[in-house]
Design an enzyme around this catalytic site. Structure first.
Site, PDB file in Angstrom:
ATOM      1  N   HIS A  15       0.816  -1.217   0.000  1.00 16.13           N
ATOM      2  CA  HIS A  15       0.000   0.000   0.000  1.00 16.13           C
ATOM      3  C   HIS A  15       0.851   1.268   0.000  1.00 16.13           C
ATOM      4  O   HIS A  15       0.328   2.357  -0.209  1.00 16.13           O
ATOM      5  CB  HIS A  15      -1.025  -0.006   1.147  1.00 16.13           C
ATOM      6  CG  HIS A  15      -0.484   0.275   2.506  1.00 16.13           C
ATOM      7  ND1 HIS A  15      -0.148  -0.734   3.395  1.00 16.13           N
ATOM      8  CD2 HIS A  15      -0.238   1.441   3.149  1.00 16.13           C
ATOM      9  CE1 HIS A  15       0.272  -0.189   4.525  1.00 16.13           C
ATOM     10  NE2 HIS A  15       0.236   1.129   4.393  1.00 16.13           N
ATOM     11  N   ASP A  45       0.489  -7.594   1.530  1.00 12.41           N
ATOM     12  CA  ASP A  45       0.788  -6.169   1.649  1.00 12.41           C
ATOM     13  C   ASP A  45       2.291  -5.919   1.688  1.00 12.41           C
ATOM     14  O   ASP A  45       2.787  -5.096   2.441  1.00 12.41           O
ATOM     15  CB  ASP A  45       0.101  -5.543   2.869  1.00 12.41           C
ATOM     16  CG  ASP A  45       0.075  -4.013   2.803  1.00 12.41           C
ATOM     17  OD1 ASP A  45       0.292  -3.460   1.704  1.00 12.41           O
ATOM     18  OD2 ASP A  45      -0.138  -3.371   3.850  1.00 12.41           O
ATOM     19  N   SER A 130       4.169   2.787   7.962  1.00  9.82           N
ATOM     20  CA  SER A 130       3.962   1.661   7.054  1.00  9.82           C
ATOM     21  C   SER A 130       5.216   1.350   6.255  1.00  9.82           C
ATOM     22  O   SER A 130       5.860   2.245   5.713  1.00  9.82           O
ATOM     23  CB  SER A 130       2.825   1.968   6.078  1.00  9.82           C
ATOM     24  OG  SER A 130       1.602   2.011   6.752  1.00  9.82           O
TER      25      SER A 130
END
Length: 191
Positions: A15, A45, A130
């Site tokens: 992402h 992911d 992230s």
């Protein structure tokens, strides 16, 4: 993200980089260079980007630890850039093991793939963390910071990381083939 090998591969989240048009990597010393997407897997992911090692001398890969050896209560360190604050380190513990997160890729209207064996931590993880590493106190990557559970999109003490044993399985395939094929079985029933 974090440096995976001396060839210039960097691991991050799908992402973060999976749909990027242009990727620039900024290192801790402030130097930066362009990168290219090598491979991405929406279901775990995870993504791999690559910089030219000649443009980034001194690349130091982080060692990958064994997430199966983790225990609830173990101290961990999260590295990232929360809210754009570069080179931020937070600490916490492994709050739980064996969690699951839904994939961004839906297979059916009512469901989709899930990433299993996800690590839950109370180390502060916020938007911008992230793709950064979750480390044990030996400095080994035991996860990739991926998501938080929060109604305010800010740390509420419930963060999640894709475990290193998934990294060890998926990343070599992304480097070699640009994708990873997840085995799965779909069973439905009716009367």
């Amino acid at each position: 993200g974090f440096v995976y090998d001396s060839a210039g591969h960097i691991v991050t989240n799908y992402h973060v980089a999976g749909n990027a048009i242009q990727i620039n990597v900024v290192f801790a010393d402030g130097s930066y260079t362009e990168a290219e997407l090598v491979g991405a897997d929406v279901d775990s992911d995870l993504a791999v980007i690559k910089v030219d090692p000649n443009d980034a001398p001194g690349l130091t890969p982080l060692p990958i630890g064994d997430s199966n050896a983790l225990q609830v209560g173990q101290m961990v360190v999260a590295i990232g850039n929360p809210f754009g604050l570069s080179n931020t380190m937070t600490t916490g513990i492994v709050s739980a093991l064996g969690r699951s997160l839904p994939s961004q890729n839906s297979v059916f209207e009512t469901g989709g793939f899930r990433t299993y064996d996800v690590i839950q931590t109370d180390a502060a993880i916020n938007p911008g963390n992230s793709g950064g590493p979750l480390l044990n106190l030996a400095g080994e990557v035991i996860g990739v910071n991926t998501a938080i559970e929060s109604s305010t999109r800010q740390n509420s003490g419930v963060g999640f990381a894709v475990p290193s044993n998934i990294i060890a399985r998926v990343i070599p395939a992304l480097v070699a083939n640009g994708r990873y094929e997840h085995p799965w079985l779909c069973i439905s029933g009716g009367t």
